[in-house]
Motif scaffolding. Structure first.
Motif, PDB file in Angstrom:
ATOM      1  N   PHE A   1       0.814  -1.213   0.000  1.00  0.00           N
ATOM      2  CA  PHE A   1       0.000   0.000   0.000  1.00  0.00           C
ATOM      3  C   PHE A   1       0.854   1.273   0.000  1.00  0.00           C
ATOM      4  CE2 PHE A   1      -2.371  -3.393   2.051  1.00  0.00           C
ATOM      5  CZ  PHE A   1      -3.601  -3.344   1.414  1.00  0.00           C
ATOM      6  N   ALA A   2       2.158   1.114  -0.211  1.00  0.00           N
ATOM      7  CA  ALA A   2       3.060   2.271  -0.164  1.00  0.00           C
ATOM      8  C   ALA A   2       2.660   3.329  -1.190  1.00  0.00           C
ATOM      9  CB  ALA A   2       4.492   1.822  -0.408  1.00  0.00           C
ATOM     10  N   CYS A   3       2.687   4.578  -0.769  1.00  0.00           N
ATOM     11  CA  CYS A   3       2.331   5.711  -1.623  1.00  0.00           C
ATOM     12  C   CYS A   3       3.589   6.282  -2.266  1.00  0.00           C
ATOM     13  CB  CYS A   3       1.614   6.770  -0.779  1.00  0.00           C
ATOM     14  SG  CYS A   3       0.991   8.172  -1.710  1.00  0.00           S
ATOM     15  N   THR A   4       3.470   6.773  -3.471  1.00  0.00           N
ATOM     16  CA  THR A   4       4.620   7.308  -4.198  1.00  0.00           C
ATOM     17  C   THR A   4       4.385   8.761  -4.585  1.00  0.00           C
ATOM     18  OG1 THR A   4       5.138   5.129  -5.107  1.00  0.00           O
ATOM     19  CG2 THR A   4       6.121   7.023  -6.205  1.00  0.00           C
ATOM     20  N   SER A   5       5.395   9.595  -4.337  1.00  0.00           N
ATOM     21  CA  SER A   5       5.376  10.996  -4.758  1.00  0.00           C
ATOM     22  C   SER A   5       6.309  11.162  -5.953  1.00  0.00           C
ATOM     23  CB  SER A   5       5.844  11.900  -3.609  1.00  0.00           C
ATOM     24  OG  SER A   5       6.127  13.209  -4.080  1.00  0.00           O
ATOM     25  N   THR A   6       6.060  12.171  -6.768  1.00  0.00           N
ATOM     26  CA  THR A   6       6.936  12.404  -7.919  1.00  0.00           C
ATOM     27  C   THR A   6       8.337  12.794  -7.491  1.00  0.00           C
ATOM     28  OG1 THR A   6       6.187  14.689  -8.095  1.00  0.00           O
ATOM     29  CG2 THR A   6       5.043  13.050  -9.442  1.00  0.00           C
ATOM     30  N   GLY A   7       8.500  13.348  -6.290  1.00  0.00           N
ATOM     31  CA  GLY A   7       9.835  13.637  -5.809  1.00  0.00           C
ATOM     32  C   GLY A   7       9.971  14.976  -5.124  1.00  0.00           C
ATOM     33  N   PHE A   8      11.220  15.319  -4.811  1.00  0.00           N
ATOM     34  CA  PHE A   8      11.541  16.573  -4.150  1.00  0.00           C
ATOM     35  C   PHE A   8      12.013  17.610  -5.175  1.00  0.00           C
ATOM     36  CE2 PHE A   8      11.677  13.758  -0.524  1.00  0.00           C
ATOM     37  CZ  PHE A   8      11.212  14.554   0.511  1.00  0.00           C
ATOM     38  N   TYR A   9      11.640  18.858  -4.908  1.00  0.00           N
ATOM     39  CA  TYR A   9      11.939  19.950  -5.826  1.00  0.00           C
ATOM     40  C   TYR A   9      12.599  21.115  -5.089  1.00  0.00           C
ATOM     41  CZ  TYR A   9       8.902  17.795  -9.352  1.00  0.00           C
ATOM     42  OH  TYR A   9       8.343  16.937 -10.262  1.00  0.00           O
ATOM     43  N   LEU A  10      13.527  21.760  -5.750  1.00  0.00           N
ATOM     44  CA  LEU A  10      14.019  23.066  -5.316  1.00  0.00           C
ATOM     45  C   LEU A  10      13.030  24.097  -5.834  1.00  0.00           C
ATOM     46  CD1 LEU A  10      16.652  24.627  -4.159  1.00  0.00           C
ATOM     47  CD2 LEU A  10      17.053  25.121  -6.591  1.00  0.00           C
ATOM     48  N   TYR A  11      12.575  25.011  -4.958  1.00  0.00           N
ATOM     49  CA  TYR A  11      11.558  25.969  -5.402  1.00  0.00           C
ATOM     50  C   TYR A  11      11.868  27.379  -4.898  1.00  0.00           C
ATOM     51  CZ  TYR A  11       9.415  26.192  -0.758  1.00  0.00           C
ATOM     52  OH  TYR A  11       9.193  26.402   0.578  1.00  0.00           O
ATOM     53  N   TYR A  12      11.366  28.345  -5.625  1.00  0.00           N
ATOM     54  CA  TYR A  12      11.442  29.751  -5.231  1.00  0.00           C
ATOM     55  C   TYR A  12      10.307  30.486  -5.937  1.00  0.00           C
ATOM     56  CZ  TYR A  12      13.886  30.010  -9.737  1.00  0.00           C
ATOM     57  OH  TYR A  12      14.220  29.884 -11.066  1.00  0.00           O
ATOM     58  N   PRO A  13       9.866  31.624  -5.398  1.00  0.00           N
ATOM     59  CA  PRO A  13       8.729  32.343  -5.992  1.00  0.00           C
ATOM     60  C   PRO A  13       8.999  32.743  -7.430  1.00  0.00           C
ATOM     61  CG  PRO A  13       9.167  33.141  -3.785  1.00  0.00           C
ATOM     62  CD  PRO A  13      10.308  32.228  -4.143  1.00  0.00           C
ATOM     63  N   ARG A  14       7.981  32.650  -8.247  1.00  0.00           N
ATOM     64  CA  ARG A  14       8.129  32.957  -9.673  1.00  0.00           C
ATOM     65  C   ARG A  14       8.595  34.395  -9.906  1.00  0.00           C
ATOM     66  NH1 ARG A  14       6.704  30.023 -13.748  1.00  0.00           N
ATOM     67  NH2 ARG A  14       5.508  28.618 -12.418  1.00  0.00           N
ATOM     68  N   LYS A  15       8.159  35.292  -9.045  1.00  0.00           N
ATOM     69  CA  LYS A  15       8.498  36.707  -9.214  1.00  0.00           C
ATOM     70  C   LYS A  15       9.816  37.078  -8.547  1.00  0.00           C
ATOM     71  CE  LYS A  15       3.646  38.123  -9.519  1.00  0.00           C
ATOM     72  NZ  LYS A  15       2.573  38.974  -8.935  1.00  0.00           N
ATOM     73  N   SER A  16      10.446  36.136  -7.908  1.00  0.00           N
ATOM     74  CA  SER A  16      11.687  36.415  -7.193  1.00  0.00           C
ATOM     75  C   SER A  16      12.869  36.560  -8.155  1.00  0.00           C
ATOM     76  CB  SER A  16      11.975  35.293  -6.194  1.00  0.00           C
ATOM     77  OG  SER A  16      13.193  35.514  -5.528  1.00  0.00           O
ATOM     78  N   GLN A  17      13.775  37.467  -7.827  1.00  0.00           N
ATOM     79  CA  GLN A  17      14.980  37.641  -8.630  1.00  0.00           C
ATOM     80  C   GLN A  17      15.947  36.490  -8.347  1.00  0.00           C
ATOM     81  OE1 GLN A  17      17.215  41.151  -7.721  1.00  0.00           O
ATOM     82  NE2 GLN A  17      18.695  40.851  -9.384  1.00  0.00           N
ATOM     83  N   VAL A  18      16.445  35.864  -9.393  1.00  0.00           N
ATOM     84  CA  VAL A  18      17.391  34.762  -9.231  1.00  0.00           C
ATOM     85  C   VAL A  18      18.808  35.339  -9.214  1.00  0.00           C
ATOM     86  CG1 VAL A  18      18.205  32.565 -10.152  1.00  0.00           C
ATOM     87  CG2 VAL A  18      15.803  33.203 -10.413  1.00  0.00           C
ATOM     88  N   LEU A  19      19.386  35.416  -8.019  1.00  0.00           N
ATOM     89  CA  LEU A  19      20.727  35.959  -7.868  1.00  0.00           C
ATOM     90  C   LEU A  19      21.768  34.951  -8.365  1.00  0.00           C
ATOM     91  CD1 LEU A  19      20.336  37.561  -4.324  1.00  0.00           C
ATOM     92  CD2 LEU A  19      20.233  38.709  -6.557  1.00  0.00           C
TER      93      LEU A  19
END
Length: 218
Positions: free
Chosen positions: A176-194
């Motif tokens: 009955f084990a549940c599966t997730s697609t995985g772990f993600y690195l995330y940041y707000p879409r409007k955030s400046q990517v330094l």
């Protein structure tokens, strides 16, 4: 282009660090010695910008909307485990509903409890609301409590693999084990990517942590 430097602050669940993130951070700091990586561990969903972080790491299932999400690894299986001594004493559940008669170790995620454990059977997902006498806000200490016989815990399969091999923990309800697609690195879409964050994203790509760059609104 500006040379990447400074303090890169990442917010992530503690459980995910030893098994997935530690090797990535180690190779990154060797490649970019002028960047200092600070890791802050919490399991609850966090508004990374509002709390002063450059990015966070979470499961795809709990990511907020309007974020850029870059896959780190996955899929990830979630299993229920307990010590053989506990299972010999209390019995081995054969169906997730049997957990209702067991002592389940529940994790606290911020203000709420994760007590509706998720399972799958024949392609259908369902939840069981569990109860127990122990609540912890540390996912690794939760596994230690399970080893000590405190009850049944819910965890990623990778986090408990060594303890299962050593006989300290036993997986139950594996069908009955549940599966997730995985772990993600995330940041707000409007955030400046330094540059420091961009360098980390590019390092993820170079380490082949996922097959192709992608973003998500999940």
């Amino acid at each position: 282009a500006e040379k990447p430097s400074g303090l890169l602050r990442l917010n992530l669940p503690r459980q995910v660090y030893p098994f997935y993130v530690a090797p990535l951070v180690a190779s990154f700091t060797q490649k970019y010695p002028e960047i200092t990586v600070e890791l802050f561990f919490e399991d609850q969903t966090s508004d990374v910008v509002a709390t002063g972080f450059d990015a966070g790491i979470r499961l795809s299932d709990i990511l907020a909307k309007d974020v850029v999400a870059i896959k780190l690894f996955g899929p990830v299986r979630f299993v229920t485990v307990a010590s053989p001594q506990y299972l010999d004493r209390m019995g081995r559940p054969q169906h997730p509903k049997d957990l209702l008669s067991h002592n389940c170790i529940r994790p606290r995620l911020g203000a709420g409890l994760y007590e509706r454990w998720e399972f799958e059977h024949q392609g259908k997902e369902f939840q069981v609301q569990v109860k127990g006498s122990l609540i912890l806000n540390d996912s690794l200490l939760m596994l230690d409590a399970a080893v000590d016989g405190a009850g049944i815990a819910y965890s990623t399969e990778d986090a408990i693999r060594d303890k299962v091999r050593s006989g300290k923990l036993e997986i139950v309800l594996d069908p009955f084990a549940c599966t997730s697609t995985g772990f993600y690195l995330y940041y707000p879409r409007k955030s400046q990517v330094l540059p420091k964050l961009r360098a980390f994203i590019e390092h993820i790509k170079s380490e082949n942590k996922y097959k192709s760059p992608q973003s998500s609104d999940k």
